[in-house]
Every structure is written in C-alpha cells, then in structure tokens.
Motif scaffolding. Structure first.
Motif, PDB file in Angstrom:
ATOM      1  N   ASP A  16       0.832  -1.204   0.000  1.00 51.00           N
ATOM      2  CA  ASP A  16       0.000   0.000   0.000  1.00 51.00           C
ATOM      3  C   ASP A  16       0.868   1.257   0.000  1.00 51.00           C
ATOM      4  OD1 ASP A  16      -2.433  -1.274  -0.070  1.00 51.00           O
ATOM      5  OD2 ASP A  16      -2.796  -1.161   2.090  1.00 51.00           O
TER       6      ASP A  16
ATOM      7  N   ALA B 222       2.308   1.762  -3.417  1.00 52.52           N
ATOM      8  CA  ALA B 222       1.280   2.144  -4.387  1.00 52.52           C
ATOM      9  C   ALA B 222       0.824   3.590  -4.238  1.00 52.52           C
ATOM     10  CB  ALA B 222       0.085   1.201  -4.255  1.00 52.52           C
ATOM     11  N   LYS B 223       1.017   4.186  -3.081  1.00 53.99           N
ATOM     12  CA  LYS B 223       0.637   5.579  -2.889  1.00 53.99           C
ATOM     13  C   LYS B 223       1.504   6.526  -3.709  1.00 53.99           C
ATOM     14  CE  LYS B 223      -1.244   5.013   1.780  1.00 53.99           C
ATOM     15  NZ  LYS B 223      -1.024   5.262   3.237  1.00 53.99           N
TER      16      LYS B 223
ATOM     17  N   ASN C  57       3.562   5.218  -6.455  1.00 51.07           N
ATOM     18  CA  ASN C  57       3.867   4.655  -7.777  1.00 51.07           C
ATOM     19  C   ASN C  57       2.778   3.672  -8.194  1.00 51.07           C
ATOM     20  OD1 ASN C  57       7.064   5.308  -7.705  1.00 51.07           O
ATOM     21  ND2 ASN C  57       6.457   4.396  -5.760  1.00 51.07           N
ATOM     22  N   SER C  58       2.510   3.603  -9.489  1.00 50.21           N
ATOM     23  CA  SER C  58       1.703   2.486  -9.983  1.00 50.21           C
ATOM     24  C   SER C  58       2.596   1.251  -9.953  1.00 50.21           C
ATOM     25  CB  SER C  58       1.222   2.757 -11.407  1.00 50.21           C
ATOM     26  OG  SER C  58       2.336   2.913 -12.283  1.00 50.21           O
ATOM     27  N   ILE C  59       2.037   0.111  -9.603  1.00 49.93           N
ATOM     28  CA  ILE C  59       2.835  -1.114  -9.523  1.00 49.93           C
ATOM     29  C   ILE C  59       2.752  -1.833 -10.871  1.00 49.93           C
ATOM     30  CG2 ILE C  59       3.103  -3.351  -8.393  1.00 49.93           C
ATOM     31  CD1 ILE C  59       1.957  -2.060  -5.862  1.00 49.93           C
TER      32      ILE C  59
ATOM     33  N   ALA D  31      -1.110  -6.891  -4.234  1.00 50.36           N
ATOM     34  CA  ALA D  31      -0.755  -6.114  -5.426  1.00 50.36           C
ATOM     35  C   ALA D  31      -1.803  -6.148  -6.526  1.00 50.36           C
ATOM     36  CB  ALA D  31       0.579  -6.606  -5.988  1.00 50.36           C
TER      37      ALA D  31
ATOM     38  N   SER E  43      -5.048  -5.760  -6.899  1.00 49.85           N
ATOM     39  CA  SER E  43      -6.032  -4.687  -7.071  1.00 49.85           C
ATOM     40  C   SER E  43      -5.374  -3.424  -7.608  1.00 49.85           C
ATOM     41  CB  SER E  43      -6.746  -4.399  -5.744  1.00 49.85           C
ATOM     42  OG  SER E  43      -5.827  -3.973  -4.758  1.00 49.85           O
ATOM     43  N   LYS E  44      -4.120  -3.191  -7.227  1.00 46.40           N
ATOM     44  CA  LYS E  44      -3.399  -2.029  -7.746  1.00 46.40           C
ATOM     45  C   LYS E  44      -3.067  -2.207  -9.222  1.00 46.40           C
ATOM     46  CE  LYS E  44      -2.745  -1.268  -3.192  1.00 46.40           C
ATOM     47  NZ  LYS E  44      -3.447  -2.040  -2.138  1.00 46.40           N
ATOM     48  N   MET E  45      -2.712  -3.420  -9.604  1.00 43.10           N
ATOM     49  CA  MET E  45      -2.360  -3.691 -10.992  1.00 43.10           C
ATOM     50  C   MET E  45      -3.564  -3.599 -11.932  1.00 43.10           C
ATOM     51  SD  MET E  45       0.418  -6.782 -10.922  1.00 43.10           S
ATOM     52  CE  MET E  45       2.158  -6.414 -10.692  1.00 43.10           C
ATOM     53  N   LYS E  46      -4.748  -3.865 -11.400  1.00 46.68           N
ATOM     54  CA  LYS E  46      -5.948  -3.841 -12.243  1.00 46.68           C
ATOM     55  C   LYS E  46      -6.219  -2.460 -12.814  1.00 46.68           C
ATOM     56  CE  LYS E  46      -9.616  -6.043 -10.682  1.00 46.68           C
ATOM     57  NZ  LYS E  46     -10.629  -6.560  -9.722  1.00 46.68           N
ATOM     58  N   GLU E  47      -5.640  -1.437 -12.219  1.00 47.59           N
ATOM     59  CA  GLU E  47      -5.877  -0.075 -12.692  1.00 47.59           C
ATOM     60  C   GLU E  47      -5.341   0.154 -14.103  1.00 47.59           C
ATOM     61  OE1 GLU E  47      -4.203   2.452  -9.721  1.00 47.59           O
ATOM     62  OE2 GLU E  47      -5.440   1.614  -8.109  1.00 47.59           O
TER      63      GLU E  47
END
Length: 258
Positions: free
Chosen positions: A77, A80-81, A83-85, A126, A128-132
């Motif tokens: 988390d 991710a704040k 950087n995009s992962i 990770a 959910s962050k990658m789904k962006e």
C-alpha cells in the motif's frame, strides 16, 4: 535504453537482496526500473540498495517477512501511494531437505508459510493495484514443481503450489491486462548452495560442488544472472503475448535426464 527496457516501471522484488533475487534487482535497475526490494535480512537489503544506487539505479528496501499478511499489505500500500505497480516478482523462498518421513509438521508449516502463503500475500496485496492499468507478475517456481526430486517433499509441495497459483491468476486476470508467469530453475549457484555444502559436507566442499554440478546435463549449475535475464524478458513489454506459462531454465535437467 536498448532491449527489454523497464524505464519508468515500478518493480517489487521479494527476496531481492541475495542470490537470484539480487541478480534480478540489479538487472531490473540497470534497465531503468524503480526497484522496491522486500527482504527479511536488513543488512542484505541495505547493501543491495547501496550497490544499485552507486551505479545510478533507483532502489528502495523494506524489511519484510512475506509470510506476514498484514505487513506485506502495508508495504505494498505504501509503495502504491507513490507509484503504480507495474511488476511483481515473487522470489522469496526457503528450502528443506527431507522425504515424507523426514518432514516434521513444523517443517511443512515453515515452508508453506514462506513459499506458498508468501506468494499469495504479495499477489493478493498487489493485484487490485495492478488492475488499474495492467501489469506483470512473475513467480519463482522450480523444476521440483514438475518432476520428482529426491528428499524434497515439502519444497516440491510448495513449488507445485506456486506453479498452479500462477496458472490460476493468469486465467482469472488475463482480461484485466495482467500477465502472470513463472520460472522453474534447476540448481543455481548461490550463497545458499555454498552454505548447504559447507554445512553438510565439511572437508568435501569441492567434491560435492562438482557432483551437484554434474546433475545438470549441461555440466554446471546455473548462474543467478542467467535467471535474471529470463526474468527481465518476461517482465518486459517484449513478452506482452506471454501469460500462464512456466519456463524451465535447467541446463537440460527435465528433458535430458532419464
């Protein structure tokens, strides 16, 4: 940047401060990635970050026990704040020598918690962050996930789970722009191998090193840098059509033995 550039990519690498993980961290940094290293050993983590930054690369170290779900989620988390992962490499793992009867319940739990739950924890945090915007997950399996290896009951169990988790995630998230693959090395010459030989065969180190090297048909162990080269390709845009695949890198062990 020539060939397999990771310029402006953010990469998380677990166990990224020794052996194969160290080689991957350095390789990704030289190709322009902003490398975030999750490592249990604080000294090793600090040293690899210093080495990368000295060469002009970008790296950050987080002391982390990948088996700790809450700790992993908090670190990812935090990353991710800012950087995009883009890339997650699940490399952290431990070994165990022993057949079924030589594997205590505590051994099985220890291997499971790091090698299986650790991979789950990182992917779970990770994904959910990658789904962006999509991304790449690369898991470190082993030839032990697909062929029988003597006295590796618990380790083989864990790496078989890594392989099947890879396939499951690849299937479930292919439409989200997330690729998921795994690498299955045979024996690679790392500090772990040297330590294992020294501990179990004192006075016979050279002999045992040669014997272990000969178990690979190619006649030698792999080099961490060779695994890192494959990891770089699979995490680069040049591999954009590859997902749900396992890549043995084994000096011919699977196909040429037996």
């Amino acid at each position: 940047m020539a060939g397999f550039s990771l310029e402006n990519k953010t990469a998380i690498i677990t166990g990224g401060a020794s052996g194969i993980g160290e080689a991957i961290s350095k390789k990704f940094a030289t190709q322009g990635a902003n490398v975030h290293i999750l490592e249990f050993n604080e000294e090793s983590g600090a040293n690899i970050v210093a080495a990368i930054t000295k060469e002009g690369g970008k790296a950050t170290f987080y002391q982390c026990d990948v088996s700790n779900h809450k700790q992993v989620a908090g670190i990812i988390d935090t990353i991710a704040k800012e950087n995009s992962i883009d890339i997650l490499v699940n490399n952290a793992g431990i070994a165990h020598v022993g057949n079924l009867e030589g594997t205590e319940e505590s051994d099985l739990d220890r291997i499971y918690n790091v090698n299986v739950k650790g991979v789950y924890n990182c992917m779970h945090a990770a994904i959910s962050k990658m789904k962006e915007k999509g991304g790449v997950i690369l898991n470190m399996a082993s030839i032990a996930s697909s062929v029988g290896i003597s006295d590796r009951f618990a380790y083989s169990m864990s790496k078989g789970a890594v392989l099947t988790m890879t396939l499951s995630v690849a299937k479930d998230y292919v439409t989200e722009g997330i690729r998921c693959n795994c690498i299955s090395p045979a024996r690679v010459h790392t500090p772990f191998v040297d330590g294992f030989i020294k501990k179990n065969y004192p006075g016979r180190e050279a002999e045992m090193f040669e014997n272990l090297s000969k178990t690979q048909p190619i006649g030698r162990m792999g080099k961490p840098e060779e695994i890192a080269n494959l990891a770089l390709y699979l995490c680069s845009d040049e591999a954009s059509f590859i997902t749900g695949s396992d890549f043995p890198i084994d000096g011919g062990f699977i196909k040429l033995n037996g």
